[in-house]
Design an enzyme around this catalytic site. Sequence first.
Site, PDB file in Angstrom:
ATOM      1  N   HIS A 113       6.308  -1.557  -1.363  1.00 57.29           N
ATOM      2  CA  HIS A 113       6.018  -0.770  -2.565  1.00 57.29           C
ATOM      3  C   HIS A 113       4.715  -1.275  -3.176  1.00 57.29           C
ATOM      4  CE1 HIS A 113       6.885   1.656  -6.120  1.00 57.29           C
ATOM      5  NE2 HIS A 113       6.513   0.623  -6.831  1.00 57.29           N
ATOM      6  N   THR A 176      -5.022  -4.092   1.451  1.00 51.95           N
ATOM      7  CA  THR A 176      -5.410  -5.192   2.358  1.00 51.95           C
ATOM      8  C   THR A 176      -4.342  -6.280   2.355  1.00 51.95           C
ATOM      9  OG1 THR A 176      -6.627  -6.410   0.647  1.00 51.95           O
ATOM     10  CG2 THR A 176      -7.870  -4.792   1.939  1.00 51.95           C
TER      11      THR A 176
END
Length: 192
Positions: A113, A176
Amino acid sequence: MKNIVILISGGGSNMAAIVRAAQQQDWARTLGARVAAVVSNKADAKGLEFARSQGIATEALDHKGFASRDDFDAALMQLIDRHQPALVVLAGFMRILTPGFVTHYAGRLLNIHPSLLPAFTGLHTHQRAIDAGCKFAGATVHQVTAELDVGPILEQAVVPVLPGDTADTLAARVLTQEHVIYPRAIAALLRA
Ligand SMILES: Nc1nc2c(c(=O)[nH]1)N[C@@H](CN(C=O)c1ccc(C(=O)N[C@@H](CCC(=O)O)C(=O)O)cc1)CN2
Ligand SMILES: NCC(=O)N[C@@H]1O[C@H](COP(=O)([O-])[O-])[C@@H](O)[C@H]1O
């Protein structure tokens, strides 16, 4: 062999990070695990192309073709179970799953999430964090429960919210880190 089935709805960058980790860390040898299939509720999900390019089985099941959420989830479970999954991994999968689905895969169903849960459950997390004036944001790997985005937390990553950030610039910074923590959390779970 422990089979991992990954569910996507779009680009599948988290799925790709998991596939690459499995290849580079030789999960087949080190963990006795492999990504057995990538499944999407959208036939045009770009991530399906990448999975196919890696020789991974892909399937698409359009939720719009079913009369109810329960009917879709029942068909999705049948499709997933053909791959005998040890782990079902939601990776940018954008459908809320029914209690029946969650119960069926209890203890072997993960999600990532794009927020520091319990903050900002649901959608549009990055814009909400910016609007709230947050100085930090991040991502959370958690067990999936019937209630949305509140399952036990496995891993989190924190990134700064920078002056002038937009939802897109913050999303890119968080993504990332998602690509780091998701493969790491899955490997830790499979090693346990
Ligand atoms: N029962 C659960 N299902 C899902 C969980 C969960 O924790 N419990 N996690 C989500 C992932 N997710 C956020 O991380 C999320 C995905 C989708 C939605 C949502 O509102 N979906 C809408 C459709 C939106 C769309 O198609 O663009 C819907 O299902 O009606 C909220 C949160 C995965 N499922
Ligand atoms: N609620 C689920 C959700 O918002 N998931 C988010 O979708 C983005 C795209 O994922 P992808 O590049 O792996 O497809 C990722 O940031 C992921 O956290």
